[in-house]
Design a protein around this motif. Structure first.
Motif, PDB file in Angstrom:
ATOM      1  N   LYS A  36       0.800  -1.023  -0.025  1.00  0.00           N
ATOM      2  CA  LYS A  36       0.068   0.042   0.146  1.00  0.00           C
ATOM      3  C   LYS A  36       0.856   1.111  -0.009  1.00  0.00           C
ATOM      4  CE  LYS A  36      -3.765   2.224   2.539  1.00  0.00           C
ATOM      5  NZ  LYS A  36      -4.887   2.213   3.462  1.00  0.00           N
ATOM      6  N   ALA A  37       1.813   1.208   0.805  1.00  0.00           N
ATOM      7  CA  ALA A  37       2.790   2.473   1.096  1.00  0.00           C
ATOM      8  C   ALA A  37       3.607   2.495  -0.525  1.00  0.00           C
ATOM      9  CB  ALA A  37       3.840   2.417   1.938  1.00  0.00           C
ATOM     10  N   ILE A  38       4.198   1.314  -1.102  1.00  0.00           N
ATOM     11  CA  ILE A  38       4.563   1.484  -2.159  1.00  0.00           C
ATOM     12  C   ILE A  38       3.868   2.054  -3.524  1.00  0.00           C
ATOM     13  CG2 ILE A  38       5.743  -0.047  -4.141  1.00  0.00           C
ATOM     14  CD1 ILE A  38       6.708  -1.822  -1.948  1.00  0.00           C
ATOM     15  N   ASP A  39       2.492   1.452  -3.320  1.00  0.00           N
ATOM     16  CA  ASP A  39       1.606   2.083  -4.608  1.00  0.00           C
ATOM     17  C   ASP A  39       1.337   3.591  -4.223  1.00  0.00           C
ATOM     18  OD1 ASP A  39      -0.463   1.996  -6.478  1.00  0.00           O
ATOM     19  OD2 ASP A  39      -1.838   2.262  -4.913  1.00  0.00           O
ATOM     20  N   LYS A  40       1.141   3.978  -3.080  1.00  0.00           N
ATOM     21  CA  LYS A  40       1.130   5.614  -2.601  1.00  0.00           C
ATOM     22  C   LYS A  40       2.317   6.200  -3.240  1.00  0.00           C
ATOM     23  CE  LYS A  40       0.395   8.667   1.014  1.00  0.00           C
ATOM     24  NZ  LYS A  40       0.330   8.905   2.300  1.00  0.00           N
ATOM     25  N   VAL A  41       3.583   5.868  -3.179  1.00  0.00           N
ATOM     26  CA  VAL A  41       4.711   6.535  -3.498  1.00  0.00           C
ATOM     27  C   VAL A  41       4.996   6.687  -4.990  1.00  0.00           C
ATOM     28  CG1 VAL A  41       5.825   6.579  -1.260  1.00  0.00           C
ATOM     29  CG2 VAL A  41       6.459   4.999  -3.134  1.00  0.00           C
ATOM     30  N   VAL A  42       4.619   5.358  -5.596  1.00  0.00           N
ATOM     31  CA  VAL A  42       4.783   5.298  -7.091  1.00  0.00           C
ATOM     32  C   VAL A  42       3.629   5.962  -7.690  1.00  0.00           C
ATOM     33  CG1 VAL A  42       4.725   3.420  -8.777  1.00  0.00           C
ATOM     34  CG2 VAL A  42       5.719   3.025  -6.797  1.00  0.00           C
ATOM     35  N   SER A  43       2.448   6.149  -7.259  1.00  0.00           N
ATOM     36  CA  SER A  43       1.554   6.717  -7.712  1.00  0.00           C
ATOM     37  C   SER A  43       1.930   8.317  -7.748  1.00  0.00           C
ATOM     38  CB  SER A  43      -0.101   6.495  -7.282  1.00  0.00           C
ATOM     39  OG  SER A  43      -0.283   5.481  -7.241  1.00  0.00           O
ATOM     40  N   LEU A  49       5.605  13.012 -13.086  1.00  0.00           N
ATOM     41  CA  LEU A  49       6.198  12.662 -14.339  1.00  0.00           C
ATOM     42  C   LEU A  49       4.937  12.958 -15.414  1.00  0.00           C
ATOM     43  CD1 LEU A  49       8.082   9.342 -13.830  1.00  0.00           C
ATOM     44  CD2 LEU A  49       9.121  11.509 -14.346  1.00  0.00           C
ATOM     45  N   GLU A  50       3.909  13.317 -15.181  1.00  0.00           N
ATOM     46  CA  GLU A  50       3.035  13.475 -16.118  1.00  0.00           C
ATOM     47  C   GLU A  50       3.491  14.682 -16.944  1.00  0.00           C
ATOM     48  OE1 GLU A  50      -1.939  14.680 -16.927  1.00  0.00           O
ATOM     49  OE2 GLU A  50      -1.098  14.443 -14.953  1.00  0.00           O
ATOM     50  N   GLY A  51       3.635  14.621 -18.453  1.00  0.00           N
ATOM     51  CA  GLY A  51       3.845  15.359 -19.389  1.00  0.00           C
ATOM     52  C   GLY A  51       5.455  15.804 -19.117  1.00  0.00           C
ATOM     53  N   LYS A  52       6.262  15.158 -18.613  1.00  0.00           N
ATOM     54  CA  LYS A  52       7.665  15.241 -18.200  1.00  0.00           C
ATOM     55  C   LYS A  52       8.551  14.202 -18.677  1.00  0.00           C
ATOM     56  CE  LYS A  52       6.711  18.543 -14.556  1.00  0.00           C
ATOM     57  NZ  LYS A  52       6.277  18.587 -13.150  1.00  0.00           N
ATOM     58  N   ASP A  53       9.789  14.395 -19.098  1.00  0.00           N
ATOM     59  CA  ASP A  53      10.734  13.156 -19.161  1.00  0.00           C
ATOM     60  C   ASP A  53      11.753  12.856 -18.130  1.00  0.00           C
ATOM     61  OD1 ASP A  53       9.707  13.119 -21.919  1.00  0.00           O
ATOM     62  OD2 ASP A  53      11.255  14.529 -22.671  1.00  0.00           O
ATOM     63  N   HIS A  54      11.749  13.777 -16.951  1.00  0.00           N
ATOM     64  CA  HIS A  54      12.758  13.687 -15.984  1.00  0.00           C
ATOM     65  C   HIS A  54      12.100  13.920 -14.845  1.00  0.00           C
ATOM     66  CE1 HIS A  54      15.813  13.244 -18.899  1.00  0.00           C
ATOM     67  NE2 HIS A  54      15.432  14.347 -19.721  1.00  0.00           N
ATOM     68  N   VAL A  55      12.538  13.481 -13.651  1.00  0.00           N
ATOM     69  CA  VAL A  55      12.150  13.312 -12.236  1.00  0.00           C
ATOM     70  C   VAL A  55      11.980  14.845 -11.703  1.00  0.00           C
ATOM     71  CG1 VAL A  55      12.228  12.249  -9.894  1.00  0.00           C
ATOM     72  CG2 VAL A  55      12.583  10.972 -11.833  1.00  0.00           C
ATOM     73  N   TYR A  56      13.270  15.499 -11.885  1.00  0.00           N
ATOM     74  CA  TYR A  56      13.402  16.726 -11.155  1.00  0.00           C
ATOM     75  C   TYR A  56      13.358  17.783 -12.263  1.00  0.00           C
ATOM     76  CZ  TYR A  56      14.968  20.182  -7.939  1.00  0.00           C
ATOM     77  OH  TYR A  56      15.410  21.441  -7.272  1.00  0.00           O
ATOM     78  N   LYS A  57      12.488  18.770 -11.941  1.00  0.00           N
ATOM     79  CA  LYS A  57      12.273  20.175 -12.937  1.00  0.00           C
ATOM     80  C   LYS A  57      12.486  19.745 -14.348  1.00  0.00           C
ATOM     81  CE  LYS A  57      13.495  23.174  -9.328  1.00  0.00           C
ATOM     82  NZ  LYS A  57      14.457  24.355  -8.878  1.00  0.00           N
ATOM     83  N   TYR A  84       1.483   2.304 -14.426  1.00  0.00           N
ATOM     84  CA  TYR A  84       1.475   3.594 -14.303  1.00  0.00           C
ATOM     85  C   TYR A  84       1.751   4.246 -15.505  1.00  0.00           C
ATOM     86  CZ  TYR A  84       1.594   1.858  -9.392  1.00  0.00           C
ATOM     87  OH  TYR A  84       1.576   1.500  -8.132  1.00  0.00           O
ATOM     88  N   PRO A  85       0.891   4.824 -16.179  1.00  0.00           N
ATOM     89  CA  PRO A  85       1.309   5.313 -17.417  1.00  0.00           C
ATOM     90  C   PRO A  85       2.282   6.159 -17.859  1.00  0.00           C
ATOM     91  CG  PRO A  85      -0.855   6.386 -16.689  1.00  0.00           C
ATOM     92  CD  PRO A  85      -0.486   5.180 -15.608  1.00  0.00           C
ATOM     93  N   VAL A  88       5.539   4.275 -17.295  1.00  0.00           N
ATOM     94  CA  VAL A  88       5.950   3.329 -18.384  1.00  0.00           C
ATOM     95  C   VAL A  88       6.800   4.086 -19.331  1.00  0.00           C
ATOM     96  CG1 VAL A  88       5.023   2.262 -20.383  1.00  0.00           C
ATOM     97  CG2 VAL A  88       3.842   1.923 -18.244  1.00  0.00           C
ATOM     98  N   LYS A  89       6.236   5.322 -19.575  1.00  0.00           N
ATOM     99  CA  LYS A  89       6.903   6.292 -20.851  1.00  0.00           C
ATOM    100  C   LYS A  89       8.466   6.510 -20.170  1.00  0.00           C
ATOM    101  CE  LYS A  89       3.131   8.673 -21.740  1.00  0.00           C
ATOM    102  NZ  LYS A  89       2.014   9.913 -21.731  1.00  0.00           N
ATOM    103  N   PHE A  90       8.529   6.793 -18.704  1.00  0.00           N
ATOM    104  CA  PHE A  90       9.715   7.305 -18.099  1.00  0.00           C
ATOM    105  C   PHE A  90      10.513   5.925 -18.008  1.00  0.00           C
ATOM    106  CE2 PHE A  90      12.341   6.779 -14.202  1.00  0.00           C
ATOM    107  CZ  PHE A  90      13.294   8.014 -14.502  1.00  0.00           C
ATOM    108  N   MET A  91      10.282   4.596 -17.617  1.00  0.00           N
ATOM    109  CA  MET A  91      11.100   3.623 -17.724  1.00  0.00           C
ATOM    110  C   MET A  91      11.624   3.250 -19.080  1.00  0.00           C
ATOM    111  SD  MET A  91      11.347   2.923 -14.404  1.00  0.00           S
ATOM    112  CE  MET A  91      11.533   1.264 -14.309  1.00  0.00           C
ATOM    113  N   GLU A  92      10.727   3.123 -20.149  1.00  0.00           N
ATOM    114  CA  GLU A  92      10.976   2.911 -21.443  1.00  0.00           C
ATOM    115  C   GLU A  92      12.303   3.882 -22.122  1.00  0.00           C
ATOM    116  OE1 GLU A  92       7.491   2.915 -23.645  1.00  0.00           O
ATOM    117  OE2 GLU A  92       6.758   0.766 -22.823  1.00  0.00           O
ATOM    118  N   ARG A  93      12.138   5.058 -21.726  1.00  0.00           N
ATOM    119  CA  ARG A  93      13.133   6.155 -21.927  1.00  0.00           C
ATOM    120  C   ARG A  93      14.360   5.705 -21.409  1.00  0.00           C
ATOM    121  NH1 ARG A  93       9.157   9.853 -21.938  1.00  0.00           N
ATOM    122  NH2 ARG A  93       9.646  10.273 -19.643  1.00  0.00           N
ATOM    123  N   MET A  94      14.203   5.461 -19.927  1.00  0.00           N
ATOM    124  CA  MET A  94      15.717   5.337 -19.196  1.00  0.00           C
ATOM    125  C   MET A  94      16.063   4.066 -19.777  1.00  0.00           C
ATOM    126  SD  MET A  94      16.195   7.531 -17.083  1.00  0.00           S
ATOM    127  CE  MET A  94      17.463   6.737 -15.985  1.00  0.00           C
TER     128      MET A  94
END
Length: 109
Positions: A36-43, A49-57, A84-85, A88-94
């Protein structure tokens, strides 16, 4: 990442630290509770990451490979990153990143 994301996985990997019981059923309950905690942080990361390519700024930083490695751990939970849509994009890019590919090659040896 170090304050919430990474620690959410700790009970999954070290359930004995979160109970005095040695009973396998109890240890499994600790792991299940961590999901449950993992799902919360992953969500939360997914929404960031919505509309972004990278985690920070939306800039390439050390947080990208860190998030990538930690997020791979979700394949050991009932809900992997593939559900998590934005992740998916982030992981595939990475996965296409040259440095990440080199590290994964070393890991697989």
């Amino acid at each position: 990442m170090t304050g919430d994301y990474h620690p959410a996985f700790w009970p999954m990997f070290g359930p004995k630290k979160y109970t005095t019981s040695e009973d396998e059923a109890d240890l499994e309950k600790v792991k299940e509770a961590s999901y449950k905690a993992i799902d919360k942080v992953v969500s939360h990361l997914d929404s960031l990451l919505e509309g972004k390519d990278h985690v920070y700024k939306d800039k390439k930083t050390v947080l990208d490979p860190y998030a990538f490695i930690l997020t791979r751990w979700t394949t050991m939970t009932p809900k992997s990153w593939k559900e998590y849509p934005n992740l998916v994009k982030f992981m595939e890019r990475m996965e296409k990143d040259e440095a990440v590919q080199k590290v994964l090659e070393l890991h697989d040896k």
